[in-house]
Design a protein around this motif. Structure first.
Motif, PDB file in Angstrom:
ATOM      1  N   GLY A 281      -5.629  -5.263   2.985  1.00 11.19           N
ATOM      2  CA  GLY A 281      -5.820  -4.280   4.151  1.00 11.19           C
ATOM      3  C   GLY A 281      -5.986  -3.069   3.594  1.00 11.19           C
ATOM      4  N   VAL A 282      -6.531  -1.967   4.344  1.00  9.58           N
ATOM      5  CA  VAL A 282      -6.854  -0.945   4.083  1.00  9.58           C
ATOM      6  C   VAL A 282      -5.413  -0.136   3.616  1.00  9.58           C
ATOM      7  N   PRO A 283      -5.353   0.998   3.033  1.00  9.85           N
ATOM      8  CA  PRO A 283      -4.126   1.841   2.890  1.00  9.85           C
ATOM      9  C   PRO A 283      -3.402   2.231   4.323  1.00  9.85           C
ATOM     10  N   GLY A 284      -2.045   2.132   4.237  1.00 10.80           N
ATOM     11  CA  GLY A 284      -1.456   2.480   5.208  1.00 10.80           C
ATOM     12  C   GLY A 284      -0.990   1.676   6.362  1.00 10.80           C
ATOM     13  N   LEU A 285      -1.431   0.356   6.290  1.00 14.40           N
ATOM     14  CA  LEU A 285      -1.119  -0.588   7.238  1.00 14.40           C
ATOM     15  C   LEU A 285       0.335  -1.261   6.951  1.00 14.40           C
ATOM     16  N   ALA A 286       1.099  -0.805   6.368  1.00 15.44           N
ATOM     17  CA  ALA A 286       2.486  -1.292   5.974  1.00 15.44           C
ATOM     18  C   ALA A 286       2.545  -2.310   5.196  1.00 15.44           C
ATOM     19  N   LYS A 287       1.525  -2.756   4.379  1.00 18.33           N
ATOM     20  CA  LYS A 287       1.862  -4.026   3.653  1.00 18.33           C
ATOM     21  C   LYS A 287       3.110  -4.009   2.791  1.00 18.33           C
ATOM     22  N   THR A 288       3.115  -2.785   1.946  1.00 20.21           N
ATOM     23  CA  THR A 288       4.399  -2.637   1.179  1.00 20.21           C
ATOM     24  C   THR A 288       5.802  -2.670   1.779  1.00 20.21           C
ATOM     25  N   LEU A 289       5.616  -2.031   3.005  1.00 18.86           N
ATOM     26  CA  LEU A 289       7.122  -1.951   3.877  1.00 18.86           C
ATOM     27  C   LEU A 289       7.177  -3.261   4.399  1.00 18.86           C
ATOM     28  N   LEU A 290       6.204  -4.296   4.613  1.00 16.90           N
ATOM     29  CA  LEU A 290       6.425  -5.562   5.090  1.00 16.90           C
ATOM     30  C   LEU A 290       7.008  -6.417   4.327  1.00 16.90           C
ATOM     31  N   VAL A 291       6.695  -6.222   2.789  1.00 16.87           N
ATOM     32  CA  VAL A 291       7.186  -7.099   1.784  1.00 16.87           C
ATOM     33  C   VAL A 291       8.546  -6.584   1.761  1.00 16.87           C
ATOM     34  N   ASN A 292       8.840  -5.272   1.903  1.00 17.21           N
ATOM     35  CA  ASN A 292      10.167  -4.707   1.369  1.00 17.21           C
ATOM     36  C   ASN A 292      11.336  -5.273   2.641  1.00 17.21           C
ATOM     37  N   THR A 293      10.664  -5.074   3.725  1.00 15.74           N
ATOM     38  CA  THR A 293      11.522  -5.361   4.967  1.00 15.74           C
ATOM     39  C   THR A 293      11.950  -7.192   4.985  1.00 15.74           C
ATOM     40  N   VAL A 294      10.888  -8.034   4.531  1.00 15.32           N
ATOM     41  CA  VAL A 294      11.211  -9.357   4.575  1.00 15.32           C
ATOM     42  C   VAL A 294      12.366  -9.537   3.525  1.00 15.32           C
ATOM     43  N   ALA A 295      12.226  -8.930   2.145  1.00 13.71           N
ATOM     44  CA  ALA A 295      13.413  -8.979   1.143  1.00 13.71           C
ATOM     45  C   ALA A 295      14.581  -8.668   1.811  1.00 13.71           C
ATOM     46  N   GLN A 296      14.505  -7.569   2.721  1.00 14.51           N
ATOM     47  CA  GLN A 296      15.893  -7.163   3.111  1.00 14.51           C
ATOM     48  C   GLN A 296      16.792  -7.945   4.137  1.00 14.51           C
TER      49      GLN A 296
END
Length: 317
Positions: free
Chosen positions: A49-64
């Motif tokens: 996906g293009v930048p800014g669609l919360a890809k990294t945030l999603l993975v971070n949240t899953v890990a939490q």
């Protein structure tokens, strides 16, 4: 606990995890579902996906939300294999010691995996396949469970090293993220431009995930659903007996047997989280697009006519 009780517990746990993640990630329900199915099926996931669609945030949240260790690796052109897997260093006692790299974690976020040369990509992909790392002739097992969630930006293609088909095949899912709807974007902006941060609670442990992974493999599947899943893969192979006229015309390469395995596992997991004890054809179709889209190779005719891999796969349903 019987398998039926275990499946009820899995369905309930999935709903709890989904609810927690949805407090942070707004409007990406299908993406969240795909990531969780890949984790519960013991597969890896590629997010595009293009930048800014919360890809990294999603993975971070899953890990939490899941009580697992987590490491993020930012892939760059100068990243070396030892930066991922670790390296041997000379200790004070003049003997070599292995210093573990970030890959020794339950969840690895491989950020922009196509920005690093093939040698470094291969180091991670060996770990994905074998679940071990070999350094200096010694093998070191990776922690269990182990998942790689990789991201890719489809826009900037300068200075990138596209993953070869054989390496793409190691990802269970290829998930495409789209822009949020207008309403969802309003919610995103509202929730991210204030000082309030949603508090996340841990819902699943590593032991529960390993139990659910074994449970999903025990889910019974009828012969006709299994045959449907295998025939869906077989139909994508041009020049074979099951290939459709459209496949013969527009594809130069189709999905291999690993796709059939993932279609069955994905359908079992999709059925389980939906509260069913056995998958049906709808469960296979629910996961088919994300499992097949990176395993088929379009030819020049498809590209000239503007046909995407998704269009060709959709015609097989």
């Amino acid at each position: 606990m019987s398998d039926a009780e275990g499946l009820d517990a899995l369905s309930l746990s999935y709903k709890k995890v989904n609810k927690e993640i949805s407090n942070v990630i707004i409007g990406q329900d299908e993406v969240i579902k795909a990531v969780l199915i890949s984790i519960l099926s013991n597969g890896h996931c590629l997010l595009i996906g293009v930048p800014g669609l919360a890809k990294t945030l999603l993975v971070n949240t899953v890990a939490q939300v899941i009580d697992l260790s987590y490491n993020r690796v930012q892939f760059t052109p100068d990243l070396m294999p030892s930066d991922i897997v670790g390296s041997e260093i000379l200790g004070e006692d003049r003997s070599f010691k292995f210093l573990k790299g970030p890959v020794f974690s339950n969840i690895i976020l491989a950020d922009e995996i196509n920005r690093t040369p093939p040698k470094t990509q291969a180091a991670l992909l060996e770990a994905m396949q074998e679940k071990v790392v070999t350094v200096g002739g010694k093998s070191y097992p990776l922690p269990s469970p182990f998942f790689v969630l990789a991201t890719q930006n489809p826009i900037e293609q300068e200075g990138t090293y596209p993953l070869p088909e054989a390496q793409l095949d190691r990802f269970m899912f290829n998930v495409t993220l789209s822009y949020p709807s207008f309403r969802d974007e309003i919610e995103v902006v509202k929730s991210t431009t204030t000082n309030t941060r949603p508090e996340l609670h841990k819902v699943l442990t590593a032991e529960q995930i390993l139990y659910f992974q074994r449970l999903i493999r025990n889910v019974p599947i009828t012969d006709h659903v299994l045959e449907y899943a295998v025939s869906l893969s077989a139909k994508t192979r041009p020049g074979t007996e099951l290939a459709t006229p459209q496949v013969n015309k527009y594809l130069s390469w189709g999905a291999g047997p690993r796709a059939s395995q993932y279609l069955v596992l994905g359908a079992k997991c999709h059925a389980a989280i939906s509260g069913k004890y056995s998958p049906d054809i709808e469960d296979v179709q629910a996961v088919a697009m994300q499992i097949l889209r990176h395993r088929v190779v379009r030819n020049y005719k498809a590209e000239a006519e503007g046909l995407s891999a998704d269009d060709i796969i959709r015609s097989l349903f």
